[in-house]
Scaffold this motif. Structure first.
Motif, mmCIF file in Angstrom:
data_model
loop_
_atom_site.group_PDB
_atom_site.id
_atom_site.type_symbol
_atom_site.label_atom_id
_atom_site.label_comp_id
_atom_site.label_asym_id
_atom_site.label_seq_id
_atom_site.Cartn_x
_atom_site.Cartn_y
_atom_site.Cartn_z
ATOM 1 N N ALA A 25 42.870 40.292 42.700
ATOM 2 C CA ALA A 25 42.613 40.007 41.283
ATOM 3 C C ALA A 25 42.836 41.221 40.393
ATOM 4 N N GLU A 28 46.701 42.837 37.927
ATOM 5 C CA GLU A 28 46.917 41.827 36.902
ATOM 6 C C GLU A 28 48.382 41.684 36.517
ATOM 7 N N ARG A 107 39.796 37.622 33.361
ATOM 8 C CA ARG A 107 39.934 36.720 34.506
ATOM 9 C C ARG A 107 41.371 36.212 34.634
ATOM 10 N N LYS A 109 43.612 36.224 37.049
ATOM 11 C CA LYS A 109 44.050 35.477 38.223
ATOM 12 C C LYS A 109 43.728 33.988 38.070
ATOM 13 N N GLU A 110 42.487 33.713 37.661
ATOM 14 C CA GLU A 110 42.102 32.314 37.494
ATOM 15 C C GLU A 110 42.964 31.636 36.444
ATOM 16 N N TYR A 111 43.231 32.360 35.366
ATOM 17 C CA TYR A 111 43.990 31.786 34.252
ATOM 18 C C TYR A 111 45.359 31.318 34.723
ATOM 19 N N TRP A 152 38.575 30.372 28.399
ATOM 20 C CA TRP A 152 39.296 31.292 27.527
ATOM 21 C C TRP A 152 39.339 30.814 26.085
ATOM 22 N N GLN B 394 32.378 34.314 39.505
ATOM 23 C CA GLN B 394 32.686 35.733 39.587
ATOM 24 C C GLN B 394 31.924 36.428 40.708
ATOM 25 N N PRO B 397 33.438 33.326 44.500
ATOM 26 C CA PRO B 397 34.436 32.347 44.053
ATOM 27 C C PRO B 397 34.651 31.206 45.044
ATOM 28 N N GLU B 466 28.512 33.890 31.879
ATOM 29 C CA GLU B 466 28.586 35.187 32.538
ATOM 30 C C GLU B 466 27.385 35.335 33.464
#
Lengths: 500, 515
Positions: A25, A28, A107, A109-111, A152, B394, B397, B466
């Motif tokens: 992760a 990027e 975030r 990687k998730e995106y 996001w 986070q 996962p 979060e």
């Protein structure tokens, strides 16, 4: 090649997704560029699809393999004039969205993983020729978008995400019931879309046919969205991250129209004709109401969102006119359908560009309030050109793809629904008004001192918008390459409703 | 009375033998076991061997062997292999494919529960023998109940299951909630059981036989007044509805699911429910199919369970309690399949029953997986409240993604097996072409939408919020392996649905087809 191409296009992003998951992760940049590079093969293949298909008609690239034979489900994919441009649109917008998402920092990687999953879902919807498969992909495209908006998105993202999810789901489950009814009505124990459409189940069965029609209608109309099922749209579009809005407006809305053209009209022509006046009326309301509401917006992004309601109304008007009970001839109906499909493509390109441009300015100014801008034309010349062109295309200036599409819709709808067509021109006028007013408020007038130092579009932003602008102009000046592809499907579908 | 063979009871025998072994090994092994005090008593090698054995391992072996045996029997009695799909074992038990499949569901569920228990009771090893003894006994009770063919064996196997479950629910004696759960479960269960016994006695009085088949044939002659029959039916079904946790016999589930140790909750939500479903199916099918029209009754139970379960789940703050309501609603969805079955009794393929079995498979994987994940989170954060899931994506996962897969499956969305199950059950309802069932399917899909809201409320916490403490949480291995196995199977079995569909078609055979 022919047999496999759709399967490869559809599942390629999943393979890329698997690759992305293997990259740690924290790397990027690697994730971003790997995803963008990975999104190119489907783009190339769908461009090949376009070139290869032009001049042909009928269903091609078919692959049919038994999947769950216990209930008659096949893995059945294929493409025709309706879906080929949609493949290209999906692939193009995904690549451009990924490029414009290079500035994502949270975030990552998730995106990118979710975006690739979304791409597979969208391709699958346009490829599937089996109801079960179609439904699976339809829902798969829903879930990643929920997360994209929710993680996001803007300040009200959680509300917008779940609202989008639940709203669309209500439509899909209605569609599910209708699909099951279709399945059992044919007695053939198959989920094959083409075969079921060929059998015309429910022909002459008034009440049941109407129920199935409205269930399917609801499923697709929420996605389009047709007034009054549009209320999820402004929330989702405004809260979604820029690239999410691009895909939402550019592709996901088209899935609704696609459902009308692929499923509803061919399978239930009788009910479609019977109820087309209602569909037309709702389309008219969408056009006029969408335009007026857009005009009232002070939020740039919300304005574009409502303009989608307005523009998708033209698609629906074309669809309603093509299936109307009136005496309109085959050519008129085919023209309306051509216009509707061209509008689907053209709106995807134009609104995609507009959302990207809204993103550009929001990233710099951190506001989308139209009252706060002014005189940006002098500050950001490249941005200014892009916005001018996109807005002109959106309001249907001759020489732009939006004009061709809307002209076809109006030309085709005129014989069928004279009154609706005339009233719909109100929408045209208001659209022109609010887009010109927007240009005036953003680009013209005295420069607001606050924004005097804004940098112009950088390479990333130019690259993500430029192909879209090129397409707007290309198909505005020379729409033949796309019309050649659409026309075969349009004539075939129109023939169900009126003789030549 | 053909072909009485003890071999057909091999699964139950295996389960009980291994239950006893687990109990014995629990006494010997472990830090304060008998062997720890006198390691020299048996000679070193044997002592080392016995020391290494642990009740959980034995339990898992027993379950695996029982599963193999069940598979053998299932395929041995299938039509393509033998003359009859049904073997009657005296009058008390009938070994038919549907019964075997329900038993297999229980065994698989228990197999998933054992690793969870290893994590959950990691600090409390000394009762491990008893725990696994009880789990295997309860599992054996479910497999018995699924084969029960007369009122006595129905009652005895359900009571066997209940008594073991009461103890299991209260297994954390130091935890007040666990004890409260056990007491509530016991009181509620005893009342339901008494009602059932009363109903059974009425049935016996009316027909003069305990055999379900005999009762069915006797009732078919139609010499009984309807009110008496309805009273007997409703009373008899009480304990079954209690096991299934169908509204209005669901109230125990909330406190018990929340209070019981998580592995036990997982067992109750799948295996115990499977027992109830199996018995319900057999009673409705064999006893009452010809005598009364129970479709509306099942329809009402179904609609009430779905609607109440889903609506009440929305405001829940505790994930286990939320899942209790969710499992109530799943009983409702499964009952749609039963109602459809009731309408299409003469369909030789038993399409609706196939749907129920596919649904059950999806539910098994998703629910066991969810509870395994809940168990892991509980182990890591000490809480099953929704705020404990904040930012889980986070922190852990793997768990978060798997939970989303399970939620999709429970809500009936692709790409998961839960979708196939819902699809099939709703298809069975639509296929009947009867208005009541159409309504039921419509209520079902509406409820699916509602359920997305509360499942994804947890997903929202995991993904959108979060974490308060961003430190990574390494999931405990045993629970995590169950989570991953279930998640992978949930997705893979949709892609490879055909083999499962064939298995469901094989399993959808019931003895005594009423005509």
């Amino acid at each position: 090649m022919d047999r496999w191409v759709l399967t490869v296009i559809t599942f390629w992003p999943l393979a890329v997704l698997a690759g992305v998951l293997c990259i740690p992760a924290r790397m990027e940049r690697a994730i971003k560029w790997f995803s963008i590079a990975g999104s190119l093969p489907p783009l190339v293949l769908s461009a090949w699809l376009w070139l290869d298909y032009s001049g042909q008609s009928g269903m091609r690239y078919v692959m049919k393999v038994p999947w769950i034979s216990a209930i008659g489900v096949d893995y059945h994919v294929g493409a025709d004039g309706l879906s080929v441009p949609m493949f290209f649109l999906t692939a193009l917008l995904t690549t451009l969205s990924l490029i414009s998402s290079l500035n994502i920092t949270v975030r990552v990687k998730e995106y990118f993983a979710l975006f690739l999953l979304l791409e597979t879902g969208m391709f699958g919807v346009f490829a599937a020729l089996d109801y079960f498969l179609f439904y699976v992909f339809w829902e798969i495209s829903l879930v990643p978008m929920y997360f994209l908006i929710g993680i996001w998105g803007g300040p009200r993202r959680e509300y917008a995400a779940i609202k989008f999810f639940l709203y669309t789901l209500v439509g899909s489950v209605c569609m599910l019931l209708a699909i099951l009814a279709l399945y059992f009505a044919t007695g053939a124990e198959t989920f094959d879309m083409l075969q079921i459409a060929g059998q015309q189940p429910f022909a002459g069965r008034g009440v049941v046919q109407a129920l199935v029609f409205w269930a399917l209608f609801l499923g697709f109309a929420i996605k389009v969205p047709v007034w009054p099922f549009h209320t999820w749209l402004p929330d989702a579009h405004v809260e979604a991250p820029t690239a999410g809005s691009v895909i939402l407006a550019g592709v996901l809305l088209k899935m609704g129209c696609y459902g009308f053209l692929r499923i509803l009209l061919p399978t239930l022509p009788e009910a479609s004709a019977q109820f087309s006046v209602w569909v037309g009326a709702l389309a008219l309301v969408s056009i006029v109401y969408g335009a007026f509401v857009a005009m009232a917006q002070m939020d740039f992004k919300k304005l574009i969102a409502y303009s989608s309601v307005n523009h998708m109304g033209y698609v629906m008007l074309g669809i309603a006119a093509a299936s109307s009970l009136s005496a309109a001839g085959l050519t008129d109906r085919a023209t309306a359908l051509n216009g509707a499909m061209l509008q689907m493509f053209s709106h995807g390109v134009i609104t995609g560009a507009l959302f990207l441009l809204v993103g550009v300015i929001y990233d710099r100014a951190h506001t989308r309030d139209l009252r706060e801008f002014g005189g940006l034309g002098a500050v950001m010349p490249r941005y200014s050109v892009a916005l001018w062109v996109s807005c002109f295309a959106s309001l249907g200036l001759p020489g732009m793809s939006g004009f061709v599409a809307e002209f076809f819709v109006f030309r085709g709808a005129f014989p069928a629904y004279l009154l609706f067509t005339c009233l719909a021109t109100i929408g045209l006028v208001v659209t022109a008004a609010y887009l010109l007013w927007t240009i005036q408020r953003v680009l013209l007038g005295p420069t607001n001192e606050k924004w005097a130092k804004l940098p112009d579009m950088d390479a990333r932003e130019v690259v993500s918008v430029l192909p879209l602008i090129a397409l707007m102009v290309l198909f505005g000046v020379y729409p033949r390459p796309i019309l050649e592809i659409l026309n075969g499907f349009a004539r075939q579908l129109a023939a169900l409703f009126g003789a030549g | 009375m053909q072909d009485f063979s003890l071999a057909l009871l091999l699964p139950q025998i295996l389960l009980l033998v291994f239950a006893a072994l687990a109990l014995a090994v629990g006494l010997w092994s472990g830090a304060d076991g008998w062997l720890a005090y006198r390691p020299d008593r048996l000679g070193r090698p044997l002592a080392a061997l016995l020391h290494g054995l642990n009740p959980g391992l034995l339990g898992a072996c027993g379950l695996l062997l029982a599963l193999v045996a069940q598979g053998q029997i299932l395929f041995g009695i299938l039509p393509q292999f033998g003359p009859l799909p049904v073997t009657q074992l005296s009058d008390a038990l009938t070994v038919d494919p549907a019964g075997i499949v329900f038993g297999m569901v229980a065994c698989l569920a228990t197999l998933g529960v054992i690793p969870m228990a290893a994590d959950h009771f990691a600090d409390d090893r000394k009762n491990s023998g008893e725990l696994h003894f009880l789990l295997l006994c309860a599992c054996a009770a479910v497999t018995m109940a699924a084969l029960a063919a007369d009122l006595l064996s129905v009652y005895l196997s359900l009571e066997f299951l209940s008594v073991t479950s009461y103890v299991l629910a209260g297994f954390r004696r130091s935890d007040a909630r666990s004890v409260e759960a056990a007491i509530k479960y016991f009181l509620f269960g005893a009342a339901c059981s008494a009602a059932t016994l009363y109903g059974m006695s009425v049935l016996f009085g009316m027909t003069g036989t305990l055999s379900l088949r005999g009762i069915g044939e006797s009732l078919m002659l139609g010499q009984f007044t309807s009110p008496a029959l309805w009273v007997a039916t409703l009373l008899t079904l009480t304990a079954v509805a209690f096991k299934v946790a169908a509204v209005p016999f669901h109230l125990w589930a909330l406190d018990v699911y929340q209070g019981a140790p998580t592995p036990v909750t997982a067992f109750l939500s799948v295996a115990s429910k499977a027992a109830g479903l199996a018995v319900l199916l057999r009673l409705l099918w064999t006893c009452f199919a010809a005598a009364l029209d129970w479709v509306p009754l099942v329809g009402i139970l179904s609609a009430a369970s779905m609607t109440l379960g889903n609506l009440a789940a929305i405001p829940q703050k505790n994930v286990k309690r939320m899942l209790a309501y969710s499992s109530i609603s799943h009983a409702g969805y499964l009952l749609i399949g039963f109602a459809a079955l009731g309408v299409t009794l003469r369909d030789p393929r038993l399409f609706a029953l196939q749907g129920v079995l596919v649904y059950l498979a999806g539910y098994l994987l998703a629910n066991i997986g969810t509870f395994a994940a809940v168990n892991a989170v509980e182990r890591l954060t000490g809480s099953a409240e929704i705020p404990a899931y904040r930012g889980l994506m986070q922190r852990s996962p793997g768990l978060a993604i798997a939970l989303v897969v399970f939620f999709l499956s429970l809500a009936g969305l692709p790409p998961t097996l839960g979708f196939a199950g819902k699809f099939w059950v709703f298809a069975a309802a639509i296929k009947t072409n009867i208005q009541l069932l159409w309504w039921l399917a419509a209520i079902g899909v509406a409820n699916s939408v509602v359920s997305v809201y509360y499942y994804f409320n947890v997903a929202r916490a995991m993904f959108f919020e979060e974490p308060r403490d961003p430190a990574p949480l390494p999931a405990p291995v045993a629970s995590a392996s169950v989570v991953w196995a279930c998640a992978l199977a949930s997705v893979a079995l949709l892609v490879a649905l055909q083999p499962l569909a064939r298995a469901a078609a094989s399993g959808a055979w019931m003895s005594f087809v009423p005509r």
